[in-house]
Write a protein that holds these residues in place. Structure first.
Motif, short mmCIF file in Angstrom:
data_model
loop_
_atom_site.label_atom_id
_atom_site.label_comp_id
_atom_site.label_asym_id
_atom_site.label_seq_id
_atom_site.Cartn_x
_atom_site.Cartn_y
_atom_site.Cartn_z
N LEU A 285 0.18 4.66 3.84
CA LEU A 285 -1.08 4.97 4.52
C LEU A 285 -1.94 5.72 3.52
N THR A 286 -3.25 5.56 3.64
CA THR A 286 -4.16 6.34 2.79
C THR A 286 -5.50 6.48 3.47
N TYR A 287 -6.17 7.57 3.18
CA TYR A 287 -7.58 7.71 3.59
C TYR A 287 -8.39 7.23 2.40
N GLN B 55 -11.78 0.94 -16.12
CA GLN B 55 -11.80 0.34 -14.78
C GLN B 55 -12.14 -1.14 -14.84
N VAL B 56 -11.76 -1.84 -13.78
CA VAL B 56 -12.03 -3.28 -13.61
C VAL B 56 -11.45 -4.13 -14.76
N LYS B 57 -10.29 -3.69 -15.27
CA LYS B 57 -9.57 -4.49 -16.27
C LYS B 57 -8.21 -4.90 -15.73
N GLY B 58 -7.99 -4.63 -14.45
CA GLY B 58 -6.70 -5.02 -13.85
C GLY B 58 -5.65 -3.92 -13.80
N TYR B 59 -5.93 -2.75 -14.39
CA TYR B 59 -4.93 -1.67 -14.37
C TYR B 59 -4.66 -1.19 -12.94
N GLY B 60 -5.71 -1.10 -12.14
CA GLY B 60 -5.55 -0.60 -10.77
C GLY B 60 -4.61 -1.47 -9.95
N CYS C 153 -5.95 8.17 -6.10
CA CYS C 153 -5.76 6.95 -6.88
C CYS C 153 -6.98 6.81 -7.78
N ALA C 154 -6.78 6.68 -9.08
CA ALA C 154 -7.94 6.48 -9.97
C ALA C 154 -7.50 5.96 -11.33
N ILE C 155 -8.43 5.25 -11.96
CA ILE C 155 -8.30 4.78 -13.34
C ILE C 155 -9.47 5.43 -14.09
N1 ACO Z 1 -14.71 -1.81 -4.60
C1 ACO Z 1 -14.42 -3.12 -4.45
N2 ACO Z 1 -13.63 -3.81 -5.26
C2 ACO Z 1 -13.11 -3.14 -6.30
C3 ACO Z 1 -13.36 -1.79 -6.54
C4 ACO Z 1 -14.19 -1.12 -5.64
N3 ACO Z 1 -14.47 0.18 -5.80
N4 ACO Z 1 -12.68 -1.42 -7.65
C5 ACO Z 1 -12.06 -2.52 -8.09
N5 ACO Z 1 -12.32 -3.55 -7.26
C6 ACO Z 1 -11.81 -4.89 -7.34
C7 ACO Z 1 -11.97 -5.51 -8.71
O1 ACO Z 1 -13.21 -6.17 -8.83
C8 ACO Z 1 -10.81 -6.47 -8.72
O2 ACO Z 1 -11.13 -7.65 -8.01
P1 ACO Z 1 -10.65 -9.10 -8.54
O3 ACO Z 1 -9.16 -9.04 -8.52
O4 ACO Z 1 -11.24 -10.03 -7.55
O5 ACO Z 1 -11.20 -9.21 -9.94
C9 ACO Z 1 -9.74 -5.75 -7.92
O6 ACO Z 1 -10.43 -4.83 -7.09
C10 ACO Z 1 -8.78 -4.98 -8.77
O7 ACO Z 1 -9.45 -4.42 -9.86
P2 ACO Z 1 -8.72 -3.59 -10.97
O8 ACO Z 1 -9.36 -3.86 -12.29
O9 ACO Z 1 -7.25 -3.79 -10.87
O10 ACO Z 1 -9.09 -2.13 -10.46
P3 ACO Z 1 -9.36 -0.82 -11.35
O11 ACO Z 1 -8.44 -0.79 -12.52
O12 ACO Z 1 -10.80 -0.65 -11.62
O13 ACO Z 1 -8.90 0.33 -10.32
C11 ACO Z 1 -9.90 1.90 -8.79
C12 ACO Z 1 -9.53 0.44 -9.06
C13 ACO Z 1 -8.62 2.74 -8.80
C14 ACO Z 1 -10.54 1.99 -7.41
C15 ACO Z 1 -10.85 2.39 -9.92
O14 ACO Z 1 -11.97 1.57 -9.95
C16 ACO Z 1 -11.26 3.83 -9.78
O15 ACO Z 1 -10.62 4.73 -10.31
N6 ACO Z 1 -12.41 4.10 -9.09
C17 ACO Z 1 -12.95 5.44 -8.96
C18 ACO Z 1 -12.07 6.36 -8.13
C19 ACO Z 1 -11.81 5.83 -6.73
O16 ACO Z 1 -12.69 5.38 -6.02
N7 ACO Z 1 -10.52 5.93 -6.33
C20 ACO Z 1 -10.07 5.61 -4.98
C21 ACO Z 1 -10.46 6.70 -4.04
S1 ACO Z 1 -9.60 6.66 -2.50
C22 ACO Z 1 -8.15 7.51 -2.81
O17 ACO Z 1 -7.92 8.00 -3.88
C23 ACO Z 1 -7.14 7.59 -1.69
#
Ligand code: ACO
Length: 162
Positions: free
Chosen positions: A110-112, A84-89, A77-79
């Protein structure tokens, strides 16, 4: 903005998106071997829900639906970094839930989760407590010590997307 679900079906546009998504995963998940990412993204048992903006891939989730067991395992899972942090996730996860429930017939995910992504998964309704009966997932997903096993139960009726 579109959130299509596709897999390695040979359709040109899908292949271009999957390659774009594979490149985002390779960059955003540096601890994952690149060959492993390509293998799962292109594996015919895996599907990917993607965020497509102006014909470009912004991010996505690759998962394997275990239809007989009614659960799915999120592999990646990644953006992309500058979006990032624009709500796409969050929107991505909602589209995944809607598709998995209504098209695949799944009840759980389920996810790790990587340590640094646990907060994101908690905000998406995942918990560290696993309620799914072990018989339903044991032998289907393999242990992986680079993360924390987390679960999400989907609501049977809630509209996750508009
Ligand atoms: N830790 C804690 N909170 C987070 C994180 C984080 N790493 N990332 C986002 N959030 C929070 C945001 O602050 C937001 O909170 P809010 O609703 O209170 O404002 C909420 O989660 C959703 O934020 P989005 O903007 O929708 O998330 P985003 O678009 O940044 O996507 C993601 C989240 C996928 C984790 C992205 O930051 C990313 O690609 N990170 C790097 C890769 C990664 O760590 N992927 C997951 C690995 S685990 C796996 O793949 C199974």
């Amino acid at each position: 903005l579109k959130f299509p679900c596709c897999w390695n079906d040979g359709v040109d546009e899908h292949m271009i998106w999957l390659i774009g998504l594979k490149n985002i995963f390779a960059r955003q998940l540096p601890n994952m071997p690149k060959e492993y990412i390509v293998r799962l993204v292109m594996d015919r048992n895996h599907k990917s829900v993607m965020v497509i903006r102006r014909k470009q891939v912004v991010g996505g989730i690759t998962y394997r639906p275990y239809v007989s067991q009614k659960f799915g395992e999120i592999a990646f899972c990644a953006i992309t970094a500058d979006e990032q942090v624009k709500g796409y996730g969050t929107r991505l996860m909602n589209h995944l839930k809607q598709h998995a429930r209504d098209v695949d017939g799944l009840t759980h995910f389920l996810t790790y989760a990587d340590n640094n992504a646990v907060g994101y998964f908690i905000k998406q309704g995942f918990t560290k407590e696993i309620h799914l009966e072990k018989e339903r997932w044991h032998g289907y997903i393999k242990d992986y010590d680079g993360g924390i096993l987390m679960e999400c139960k989907m609501d049977p009726k809630l509209p996750y997307t508009d």
